[in-house]
Design an enzyme around this catalytic site. Structure first.
Site, PDB file in Angstrom:
ATOM      1  CG  ASP A   1      -4.089  -5.714  10.141  1.00 12.64           C
ATOM      2  OD1 ASP A   1      -4.069  -5.693   8.895  1.00 12.64           O
ATOM      3  OD2 ASP A   1      -5.074  -6.135  10.775  1.00 12.64           O
TER       4      ASP A   1
ATOM      5  CE  LYS B   1      -4.759   9.437   7.766  1.00 11.77           C
ATOM      6  NZ  LYS B   1      -4.868   8.566   6.615  1.00 11.77           N
TER       7      LYS B   1
ATOM      8  CG  ASN C   1      -1.847   1.111   1.363  1.00 10.94           C
ATOM      9  OD1 ASN C   1      -1.544   2.221   0.931  1.00 10.94           O
ATOM     10  ND2 ASN C   1      -3.000   0.862   1.963  1.00 10.94           N
TER      11      ASN C   1
HETATM   12  P1  IMP Z   1      -4.867  -3.451   6.020  1.00  7.58           P
HETATM   13  O1  IMP Z   1      -4.184  -2.901   7.247  1.00  7.58           O
HETATM   14  O2  IMP Z   1      -3.943  -3.552   4.862  1.00  7.58           O
HETATM   15  O3  IMP Z   1      -5.646  -4.677   6.331  1.00  7.58           O
HETATM   16  O4  IMP Z   1      -5.909  -2.365   5.520  1.00  7.58           O
HETATM   17  C1  IMP Z   1      -6.550  -1.526   6.377  1.00  7.58           C
HETATM   18  C2  IMP Z   1      -7.728  -0.833   5.705  1.00  7.58           C
HETATM   19  O5  IMP Z   1      -8.321   0.001   6.718  1.00  7.58           O
HETATM   20  C3  IMP Z   1      -7.354   0.111   4.560  1.00  7.58           C
HETATM   21  O6  IMP Z   1      -7.414  -0.501   3.328  1.00  7.58           O
HETATM   22  C4  IMP Z   1      -8.411   1.201   4.697  1.00  7.58           C
HETATM   23  O7  IMP Z   1      -9.604   0.790   4.099  1.00  7.58           O
HETATM   24  C5  IMP Z   1      -8.635   1.259   6.207  1.00  7.58           C
HETATM   25  N1  IMP Z   1      -7.698   2.253   6.791  1.00  7.58           N
HETATM   26  C6  IMP Z   1      -6.593   1.996   7.539  1.00  7.58           C
HETATM   27  N2  IMP Z   1      -5.963   3.141   7.869  1.00  7.58           N
HETATM   28  C7  IMP Z   1      -6.682   4.127   7.298  1.00  7.58           C
HETATM   29  C8  IMP Z   1      -6.503   5.543   7.254  1.00  7.58           C
HETATM   30  O8  IMP Z   1      -5.540   6.136   7.768  1.00  7.58           O
HETATM   31  N3  IMP Z   1      -7.457   6.217   6.583  1.00  7.58           N
HETATM   32  C9  IMP Z   1      -8.519   5.622   5.992  1.00  7.58           C
HETATM   33  N4  IMP Z   1      -8.710   4.312   5.960  1.00  7.58           N
HETATM   34  C10 IMP Z   1      -7.792   3.562   6.619  1.00  7.58           C
END
Ligand code: IMP
Length: 192
Positions: free
Chosen positions: A67, A172, A9
């Protein structure tokens, strides 16, 4: 200290680099590690550790993973660890935001409380370091703001009078779950 960020990401990678200024953060791509770690855990802690451990094993240098997700009180903590997959694989960020708004259309303002949660884990030959950050807000009725990613356009922070998508990256990072977790993490690493 060189650390691999166990993520594909680009937004997370950017936020890691912006906050962990004392470290050389390299991407999986730069390290030539092309593996996708399945997030089979049921907690943020488990999933971040799974990711960091897998990348450390593959690369042999310290790996950091986060995560994170959005926990909405009116939805019993959903989407939670499934935030990135909310509504299934076919949806993009905008689709997930629309689904969230639809699932919350009958929720009154005072019950729209939510929090972003982030757990950072670093795995190295020295062991495991974990740090957790949370950020409280409410879910707006419509998206607002162009910055950030994911659920930022509907995550409204009353004390700042704006959504996290209306904040600059520095604003942020100063208040976000990931910013808080990374600062705690930095202190823990310094103390080693
Ligand atoms: P993972 O940690 O890769 O499983 O993804 C976490 C998901 O949570 C992201 O794809 C977003 O949809 C959401 N998310 C995590 N952090 C943020 C943030 O800072 N802003 C907005 N959405 C977030």
């Amino acid at each position: 200290m060189k650390i691999i960020a166990a993520t594909k990401n680009k937004n997370k990678l950017r936020e890691f680099g912006e906050i962990l200024k004392g470290f050389e953060i390299i991407s999986q791509e730069e390290a030539g590690i092309d593996i996708d770690v399945e997030e089979t855990g049921t907690t943020f802690e488990e999933n971040s550790r799974l990711k960091a451990e897998a990348i450390f094993k593959a690369a042999g240098i310290p790996a950091i993973a986060d995560d994170s997700g959005l926990c909405v009180d009116a939805l019993d903590g959903a989407p939670g660890v499934y935030s990135a997959r909310y509504g299934g694989e076919g949806l993009d960020d905008e689709g997930r935001v629309q689904l969230l708004l639809k699932n919350m259309e009958n929720v009154p303002d005072e019950k729209r409380t939510a929090r972003f949660v982030c757990v950072i884990t670093m795995v190295s030959s020295g062991g495991v370091i974990t740090a957790k950050g949370e950020c409280e807000g409410v879910i707006n009725h419509a998206p607002k703001g162009e910055n950030g990613f994911g659920y930022d356009p509907v995550f409204y922070m009353k004390e700042y009078g704006k959504t996290t998508a209306e904040m600059s990256p520095d604003e942020k990072n100063a208040v976000s779950h990931r910013g808080k977790a990374l600062k705690i993490f930095e202190e823990k690493v310094k103390g080693l």
